[in-house]
Structure formats: C-alpha cells, structure tokens
Design an enzyme around this catalytic site. Structure first.
Site, short mmCIF file in Angstrom:
data_model
loop_
_atom_site.label_atom_id
_atom_site.label_comp_id
_atom_site.label_asym_id
_atom_site.label_seq_id
_atom_site.Cartn_x
_atom_site.Cartn_y
_atom_site.Cartn_z
CB SER A 98 -0.90 0.01 1.23
OG SER A 98 -1.54 1.26 1.40
CE1 TYR A 100 -6.75 4.33 -3.19
CE2 TYR A 100 -5.00 4.37 -1.54
CZ TYR A 100 -6.19 3.87 -2.00
OH TYR A 100 -6.84 2.88 -1.30
CB THR A 158 -6.39 1.97 -5.95
OG1 THR A 158 -5.61 0.89 -5.41
CG2 THR A 158 -7.81 1.83 -5.45
CE LYS A 160 -6.78 -3.79 -4.86
NZ LYS A 160 -7.90 -3.05 -4.23
CG HIS A 200 -11.30 -0.47 -2.35
ND1 HIS A 200 -10.61 0.44 -3.11
CD2 HIS A 200 -10.75 -0.39 -1.11
CE1 HIS A 200 -9.68 1.05 -2.36
NE2 HIS A 200 -9.75 0.55 -1.15
#
Length: 342
Positions: free
Chosen positions: A104, A126, A152, A216, A240
């Site tokens: 992440s 992100y 994402t 994603k 998610h």
C-alpha cells in the site's frame, strides 16, 4: 475447523476493537463485503476424468515475475497495527511462500525496508491531487525495487464507513502511515485522491516509472478494454473489498465479463475479494484470472502469527489448489478453462 476459517476470530482477540472493525468492515450497509465469499461458494465445477494429474505445477508469472503459487497478497493499510514489523513482516512471510506482495502507498514501513526482504513486490498507488506527492512516492518505490505499479482506480472519494464508537484514526499509533512521504510538505488537500483521472494516467505512470502498470478496481468489460488500449499490463477485478460503492457486484460475477473482454490482448487479468479456499482460486483461474490476491486473510494471519502466519496462509491455499486441480483433472493453472465451470 480449517485454520483459515478461525483466523478472523483469533485476530479479533489480539487487535484493538477499532482496528479489527476497520479491517473487516465494508462501506455503508456492508452489502458488498458480506456477499463476497458466498459468490465464490456458489460456483460449481464440471471435472474431467482420466487425465494425468500425477505431477502438479502451481507456478506462473505475474507481470513477468515468477511466483511459485498463483495466490498473491493484496495491498492493505495499517499493517503495523497487526504486527510491529508491519509490511516488512508481510513481505517476509509472502516471500517464504514463493509469492509476491502488493504494498500500500499508505505503508507504515519504508519501501527500502520492504525491498530489503528480497520478496518481489508491487506498489499500490493512489494519484493525489498534488501530483508532486505521487511522484515522490513513485520515485521512492522504483529506487527500492518495485516490480510494477498498481493504480487503485475506484476511489475518487473514500467510501463512507458507518462506525459506532471510536474509529481507528482515534487509536492509531504515530508513524503507522505514509512512511514513504514527507508529510509536512503537503496539506490534507494535497493528499486528497484525484477525482479527475482518465485512461491517460496509465501512460503517465508507465513513463514515470518504467514499470508495468496494472489497474485495480475494474468490474466491467468495457472499462477493462479501455485500460488495455491505454497500455495497462494488467487489470485487477476488485470492488475494494466492499469498501467503496456498497452494492457493487461481487468479483466472482464480474470476472468472466472482464476476462472475455480482454481475450486476445496481452493484458493480464487478476481478481481479489472473498477468496478463502483453494476451490475459490480454482474457479477464478478457470474464469481467466492469471492469479488471485488475498487481503483480509493475510491481515488476520499477520495479526495471529506474524510472518510465519502469512507463509502458512499462502501454503495452505496452495495445497488446497493442488488438491482441487487433481480432482478437476488439470495439472497446472494454465490448463484451467471455463468449460470446467458448471
């Protein structure tokens, strides 16, 4: 009871209640989060008999990286709440099982420390409103050896959570987020997620990093094709974990459409969300996924047994997949085809 099935309850006894709630909860009414596992359980098989399954090979490649088992670890945040070594422990446990971890961008461990484990890893990113923050994180990941970038794409805003009692943000310990960003340089507005993205962001990420880019959060065939046409190396079918739009369809239902849309392209297909058994992995691979990703189970395993728990989780799912392959009459994941599904 399978060890995997007991993991969440065991983790609940070790985690602060707001942390456990944050890990398990979905958005809004929790509909999508609640139905994910049942959607995989509903799939049925048409096994083939009189085929040679004396030698099973689970290995494959994911965006060019070899793995021993087609079960990867999905990106999740606050891993240092689960284990003091956080993402470094998750990576070490993943590497010991011969797999790959997606890290992440909110990680509380530096990319350099994660890279030092020797485990292959992808960066989940992100794109922030202030692109400088995104660039800083991308550059740090490339320097630390990331093998791919996972954008994402389903989070122009964060899905609302219906909490009662203290939230995780009230109990989180300092230093457990954004270890790879000089936060003092940016305001909350700078770090807010960009809501103006289009397919051209794929080329920008690829050019900046020189790495394969995967998208994603794809649940539609037409979106998957747009990603492929824009240069995506892969798409991850994902809602998610039910944490964004509540009522979004289960990934088990979305995967066949996405795989069909990308048939004949070089864009690889992956899936996460609700996969808890080797038979679930078997179904996903037969539908067209190259590999699957597990999120919450890896967090529970990390909470309960640290890095060895993550290794055990991946090994157990691999063993179950091996067993299921033999029973359906296929010797490796590449031999799985949709005709095996009832």
């Amino acid at each position: 009871m399978r060890w995997i099935d007991a993991l969440e309850e065991l983790a609940a006894g070790r985690l602060p209640e707001p942390v456990h709630r944050y890990f398990r909860q979905g958005s809004a009414g929790g509909i999508s989060a609640a139905e994910a596992v049942d959607a995989w359980n509903a799939i049925r098989f048409r096994p083939q008999v009189l085929t040679d399954v004396s030698q099973i090979d689970l290995s494959t490649t994911v965006a060019g990286t070899p793995v021993d088992v087609p079960v990867l670890v999905a990106p999740t945040t606050l891993q240092r709440q689960a284990d003091p070594d956080g993402e470094a422990a998750m990576a070490a446990g993943t590497g010991a099982a011969g797999s790959l971890v997606v890290v992440s961008s909110n990680a509380g461990t530096t990319f350099a420390d994660i890279g030092a484990t020797g485990t292959p890893w992808w960066l989940q990113i992100y794109v922030a409103r202030n692109r400088s923050a995104t660039i800083e994180m991308l550059d740090a990941a490339v320097a630390a050896g990331a093998r791919a970038v996972v954008l994402t794409a389903d989070t122009p805003v964060v899905g609302r959570k219906e909490d009662s009692g203290p939230t995780v943000w009230e109990v989180i310990q300092p230093g457990h987020l954004l270890a790879n960003l000089e936060e003092d340089k940016y305001t909350n507005e700078d770090l807010a997620k960009a809501d103006d993205l289009g397919p051209d962001v794929i080329g920008w990420l690829a050019e900046r990093t020189g790495l394969p880019v995967l998208i994603k959060g794809v649940l539609r065939g037409d979106d998957a094709l747009r990603c492929a046409e824009a240069g995506a190396a892969g798409v991850i079918v994902s809602n998610h974990g039910g944490r964004q739009l509540d009522g979004a369809i289960p990934t088990a239902r979305a995967l066949p459409e996405v795989a069909e849309a990308l048939a004949g392209t070089t864009t690889e297909v992956y899936v996460d969300g609700g996969l808890r058994r080797g038979e679930h992995v078997l179904a996903a691979l037969a539908m067209g996924a190259r590999a699957v990703l597990v999120g919450r189970p890896a967090l529970w395993a990390l909470s309960v047994e640290g890095a060895p728990g993550v290794t055990r989780l991946l090994n157990d799912l691999g063993a179950e997949l091996d067993h299921a392959l033999r029973l359906c009459g296929r010797a490796n994941p590449a031999a799985l085809t949709p005709d095996l599904l009832g």
